[in-house]
Design an enzyme around this catalytic site. Structure first.
Site, PDB file in Angstrom:
ATOM      1  N   LYS A   1      34.098  43.704  40.321  1.00 14.31           N
ATOM      2  CA  LYS A   1      34.228  43.540  41.772  1.00 14.31           C
ATOM      3  C   LYS A   1      32.906  43.830  42.489  1.00 14.31           C
ATOM      4  O   LYS A   1      32.803  44.789  43.272  1.00 14.31           O
ATOM      5  CB  LYS A   1      35.341  44.446  42.311  1.00 14.31           C
ATOM      6  CG  LYS A   1      36.704  44.096  41.731  1.00 14.31           C
ATOM      7  CD  LYS A   1      37.803  44.978  42.288  1.00 14.31           C
ATOM      8  CE  LYS A   1      39.154  44.602  41.698  1.00 14.31           C
ATOM      9  NZ  LYS A   1      40.246  45.470  42.179  1.00 14.31           N
TER      10      LYS A   1
ATOM     11  N   ASP B   1      44.994  33.662  38.985  1.00 11.98           N
ATOM     12  CA  ASP B   1      45.419  35.052  38.902  1.00 11.98           C
ATOM     13  C   ASP B   1      46.761  35.146  39.625  1.00 11.98           C
ATOM     14  O   ASP B   1      46.845  34.877  40.824  1.00 11.98           O
ATOM     15  CB  ASP B   1      44.379  35.947  39.571  1.00 11.98           C
ATOM     16  CG  ASP B   1      44.741  37.421  39.497  1.00 11.98           C
ATOM     17  OD1 ASP B   1      45.893  37.733  39.162  1.00 11.98           O
ATOM     18  OD2 ASP B   1      43.863  38.251  39.780  1.00 11.98           O
TER      19      ASP B   1
END
Length: 303
Positions: free
Chosen positions: A30, A86
């Site tokens: 991230k 996802d």
């Protein structure tokens, strides 16, 4: 396998060695600043010798084994062709379902219900042969109906997933909804806006559920507007818990690390009473990447 995404800051980004297209230098989880747009797609192909790197203790291959392989120059990537999704959140699960159904349409798959059926409206409809459909229904686009589902007369379904054993009574209206196993939706009820029903939920007649999340074994007799009913809902409640549900959305057999984490949450959140012999299968639309598609074509109604 890696895949390109528009928002890499939400994922683990794969950084390659300079001037080397496949050799992986490191992973950045991230990232706050842009370091690349290729992310870990969660699909791995290894030589068996890699197992010698794993100690006999709880080990994270992403955090321990992969960095060591990168240091030794033994970890490479390959771009994943096709689509990737996802599906950790209900809205993404529905979007992934739309992608899969659209891919079947592109391939002219005989798994889909023919558009010649009177109740099919807009295409991309997958109905189990054991399901029963009433008169004057409109189903589609982007609907999957599992085994032993019973649909009453005049029902409208779109962009939804109905798991095995549920019943939708006459003139109900269901859109952008995940209906769990053995649920009952009352006459003239209206469900929409990413509503999620757990196992064995009963929705009363003429009830409106707008973006609600309802835990298993609840009976809803009043309107629900954008909140969880009972307590917080985890997507784990919607994991398919039996191989009976394979044909609702195929490719349910991904058993990567993310799935095991989801199963861990499931055991804490839901005492389903299922035997230990039954598998908890997460809807691994990750494996839909095996279904190829034309990147230039696009898909209908999947956002």
């Amino acid at each position: 396998m890696v895949t390109k995404v528009e928002e890499p800051s939400k994922y683990g980004v794969v950084v390659h060695k300079p001037n080397h297209e496949s050799r992986i230098d490191r992973f950045v989880e991230k990232p706050v600043e842009f370091v690349g747009n290729r992310i870990n797609a969660g699909i791995y192909i290894f030589n068996p010798s890699m197992l010698r790197r794993i100690d006999l203790r709880p080990t994270s291959i992403e955090q321990e084994t992969f960095p060591a392989m990168c240091k030794d120059g033994q970890l490479h990537s390959m771009d994943l062709e096709g689509f990737w999704m996802d599906v950790g959140q209900p809205k993404d699960f529905l979007s992934g379902t739309c992608l899969y159904l659209s891919s079947l349409t592109k391939k002219r798959s005989d798994k889909l219900t023919p558009s010649s059926e009177k109740y099919v409206y807009g295409g991309n409809v997958l109905v189990d042969p054991s399901a029963k459909i009433g008169r004057n229904c409109r189903i589609g686009p982007n609907v999957t109906i599992g085994p032993n589902v019973v649909i009453g007369d005049g029902v409208r379904l779109q962009r939804s997933v109905l798991l095995s054993g549920c019943k939708v009574k006459d003139h109900a209206w269901v859109k952008s909804t995940i209906v769990g196993w053995n649920c009952s939706i009352g006459k003239w009820a209206r469900l929409e806006n990413v509503t999620v029903l757990g196992d064995d939920v009963t929705i009363g007649d003429e009830i409106y559920v707008n973006g609600g999340s309802v835990l298993p074994h609840k009976s809803i007799k009043q309107n629900v507007d954008g909140k969880s009913w009972g307590c917080s809902l985890d997507m784990a409640l919607l994991t398919a818990h039996s191989s009976r549900d394979y044909h609702v959305i195929p490719y349910l057999t991904w058993v990567g690390g993310g799935v095991r984490r989801i199963e861990g949450k499931l055991e804490k959140v839901l005492d389903s009473g299922k035997s230990s012999g039954e598998q908890h299968l997460f809807s691994s639309l990750l494996l839909l990447s095996h279904v190829q598609h034309d990147r230039q074509g696009g898909f209908s109604d999947h956002r």
